[in-house]
Scaffold this active site. Structure first.
Site, PDB file in Angstrom:
ATOM      1  N   HIS A  67      11.085  68.244  84.918  1.00  0.00           N
ATOM      2  CA  HIS A  67      11.377  67.006  85.668  1.00  0.00           C
ATOM      3  C   HIS A  67      11.512  65.823  84.707  1.00  0.00           C
ATOM      4  O   HIS A  67      12.405  64.996  84.848  1.00  0.00           O
ATOM      5  CB  HIS A  67      10.265  66.699  86.667  1.00  0.00           C
ATOM      6  CG  HIS A  67      10.168  67.672  87.802  1.00  0.00           C
ATOM      7  ND1 HIS A  67      11.264  68.087  88.529  1.00  0.00           N
ATOM      8  CD2 HIS A  67       9.093  68.287  88.361  1.00  0.00           C
ATOM      9  CE1 HIS A  67      10.865  68.937  89.477  1.00  0.00           C
ATOM     10  NE2 HIS A  67       9.551  69.080  89.386  1.00  0.00           N
TER      11      HIS A  67
ATOM     12  N   HIS B 129       6.843  73.224  83.713  1.00  0.00           N
ATOM     13  CA  HIS B 129       7.599  72.851  84.914  1.00  0.00           C
ATOM     14  C   HIS B 129       7.749  71.329  85.003  1.00  0.00           C
ATOM     15  O   HIS B 129       8.857  70.811  85.203  1.00  0.00           O
ATOM     16  CB  HIS B 129       6.879  73.391  86.153  1.00  0.00           C
ATOM     17  CG  HIS B 129       7.490  72.961  87.450  1.00  0.00           C
ATOM     18  ND1 HIS B 129       8.287  73.795  88.221  1.00  0.00           N
ATOM     19  CD2 HIS B 129       7.439  71.780  88.118  1.00  0.00           C
ATOM     20  CE1 HIS B 129       8.696  73.133  89.301  1.00  0.00           C
ATOM     21  NE2 HIS B 129       8.181  71.911  89.270  1.00  0.00           N
ATOM     22  N   GLU B 130       6.646  70.622  84.836  1.00  0.00           N
ATOM     23  CA  GLU B 130       6.697  69.151  84.973  1.00  0.00           C
ATOM     24  C   GLU B 130       7.602  68.523  83.920  1.00  0.00           C
ATOM     25  O   GLU B 130       8.324  67.564  84.200  1.00  0.00           O
ATOM     26  CB  GLU B 130       5.281  68.563  84.891  1.00  0.00           C
ATOM     27  CG  GLU B 130       4.353  68.999  86.012  1.00  0.00           C
ATOM     28  CD  GLU B 130       4.940  68.810  87.397  1.00  0.00           C
ATOM     29  OE1 GLU B 130       5.713  67.853  87.632  1.00  0.00           O
ATOM     30  OE2 GLU B 130       4.632  69.645  88.278  1.00  0.00           O
TER      31      GLU B 130
ATOM     32  N   HIS C 105      14.163  70.472  91.455  1.00  0.00           N
ATOM     33  CA  HIS C 105      13.708  71.818  91.800  1.00  0.00           C
ATOM     34  C   HIS C 105      14.871  72.786  91.983  1.00  0.00           C
ATOM     35  O   HIS C 105      15.948  72.402  92.420  1.00  0.00           O
ATOM     36  CB  HIS C 105      12.853  71.777  93.070  1.00  0.00           C
ATOM     37  CG  HIS C 105      11.467  71.284  92.804  1.00  0.00           C
ATOM     38  ND1 HIS C 105      10.723  70.595  93.731  1.00  0.00           N
ATOM     39  CD2 HIS C 105      10.683  71.373  91.702  1.00  0.00           C
ATOM     40  CE1 HIS C 105       9.554  70.280  93.205  1.00  0.00           C
ATOM     41  NE2 HIS C 105       9.514  70.747  91.975  1.00  0.00           N
TER      42      HIS C 105
END
Lengths: 387, 81
Positions: A125, A121-122, A131
């Site tokens: 980014h 997930h990170e 998101h």
């Protein structure tokens, strides 16, 4: 999906990431390294991006574990709450990923937070994704456990990252190579994206269908469609990206609910997988399963939970396998049309869903009540694929 | 006659911190001003919309429960700049 304002992204396809200086004590260093590598691989599979690990100097994505205030004006908050954060692509702190070391990170356990999932997930980014409001997306901001062994990047995230970097142009192979750079030892992981057929444009015939831990897998040629309760639309991928040691296509598949293992059949061989890992000594021959040597392949297989038996279909007959005794039941094979009336003479794929059996032949399938030996409904295969 | 809210003063403080952190709620100099309350309500609505909750603009149990789930520390509003 959404991206950061101004479409922030790396203007190059080779992105560097750092060695980890302060490892979390929750996992072994090898487990941390493996989690990080696989988390980056998630994105490499579907883009032209390549990730290179630097053992010294400043990388685009600097990775660290830290507690509370750690020098970036976004202090962590102790256990639970915020698990990690990462910065969008830009110089200096841009791209960096920080993990809250007050959390209990795990390698694959549902107790604690799976580092691979948090890191994947990170890194979204770090590459420019913000998101998503899609609850099934990896980039949804709330943590939810998924089995890392069967993780497939959801389509929302694939569309998001490909809107920034495009798709992987290099076909459908997966490679991992090791090399070096002027900065020191490096590890380069290159994974290439599948070209996926459009199954909704014509009637689809399944090669095989199986369940795995409540999720469903529909096989067609070298691809599978992976349906889960958390996603309304099945995710598509190569069989090889899910089970690297599986054959490129399969004839039949089923889940043994007693062991949680999946069995895949191709030609006169079969494989048994625990998660993504093939068990030792596989593939084995069909004769090891209990078939006579005259059986060249299995058309379909399904475990019927109400009788704790697995039915295996070969041409116009079927066998019954006792999972407890690990042997074929006596009195088989039987003719399909006589003993399972209403499903025709042959079965291409079979599966159980919510207590009902489904027998697929051609582009259609029959919902079947096993105890009453009665066909309930006929439906098109593609309805399972969100078409 | 309405049900008594289970939301405590601590919960409100927690929610305000959450909205500041993740939905760019800015501090009003006079905390009792109408403008400050409107801003909080607006940000609560934004958050409820993002997470698919019932949009009430008020701090209810479901919203509070969502705020307490483990999550990523990057703001849900784009803060890249």
């Amino acid at each position: 999906y959404s991206t950061f304002g101004d479409g922030l992204k790396w203007s190059k396809n080779t992105v560097t990431y750092s060695r980890i200086v302060d490892y979390t004590p929750d996992l072994s260093q090898a487990e941390v390294d493996d989690s990080i590598r696989r988390a980056l691989e998630v994105w490499a599979k579907v883009t032209p991006l390549t990730f290179t690990k630097l053992t010294s100097g400043t990388a685009d994505i600097m990775i660290s574990f830290a507690r509370l205030s750690h020098g970036d004006n976004y202090p962590f908050d102790g256990p639970d709450g915020t698990l990690a954060h990462a910065f969008a692509p830009s110089p200096d702190i841009g791209g960096d990923a920080h993990f809250d070391d007050d959390e209990t990170f795990t390698f694959r356990s549902s107790t604690g937070y799976v580092l691979f999932l948090v890191a994947a997930h990170e890194f979204g980014h770090s590459l420019g994704l913000s998101h998503s409001e899609d609850r099934s997306a990896l980039m949804y901001p709330l943590y939810s456990y998924k089995d890392p062994d069967t993780f497939v990047l959801p389509q929302d995230d694939v569309r998001g990252i490909q809107s920034l970097y495009g798709s992987n142009p290099s076909g459908d192979t997966t490679t991992t190579t090791t090399g070096s750079s002027p900065s020191g030892d490096t590890t380069t992981t290159t994974t290439q994206a599948p070209t996926i057929p459009d199954v909704c444009s014509s009637p689809v015939e399944f090669d095989a269908v199986t369940t795995l831990k409540g999720e469903m897998f529909f096989f067609k040629d070298s691809y599978l469609w992976h349906s889960s309760s958390q996603s309304s639309t099945p995710q598509k991928s190569l069989i090889s990206s899910f089970w690297p040691n599986a054959p490129t296509s399969v004839d039949a598949a089923y889940e043994n609910p007693g062991t949680g293992n999946v069995l895949l059949f191709k030609g006169n061989q079969y494989w048994q997988f625990r998660g993504k890992t093939v068990l030792p000594d596989y593939p084995k021959r069909l004769s090891d399963f209990g078939f006579p040597s005259s059986v060249p392949k299995v058309d379909a297989a399904v475990h019927v939970s109400s009788i704790s038996r697995t039915l295996l279909f070969v041409n116009n007959k079927y066998w019954s396998y006792n999972e407890g005794w690990r042997r074929m039941d006596r009195g088989y094979p039987k003719f399909i049309h006589r003993h399972l009336p209403g499903i025709g003479h042959r079965v291409d794929a079979a599966f159980e869903n919510r207590g009902q059996l489904y027998f697929s032949s051609g582009s259609r399938q029959t919902e079947y009540h096993y105890q009453r030996r009665r066909a309930l409904h006929t439906l098109m295969n593609y309805l399972w694929l969100g078409c | 006659c309405v049900p008594v809210s289970k939301v405590t003063v601590q919960d409100e403080g927690f929610a305000k911190g959450y909205l500041k952190r993740f939905f760019n709620l800015t501090e009003e100099k006079d905390p009792l001003s109408r403008k400050g309350a409107d801003r909080m309500s607006k940000k609560l609505s934004e958050m409820q919309k993002f997470f698919g909750l019932r949009i009430t603009g008020t701090l209810d149990d479901n919203t509070l429960e969502m705020m307490k789930k483990p999550r990523c520390g990057v703001a849900d509003e784009n803060i890249a700049r």
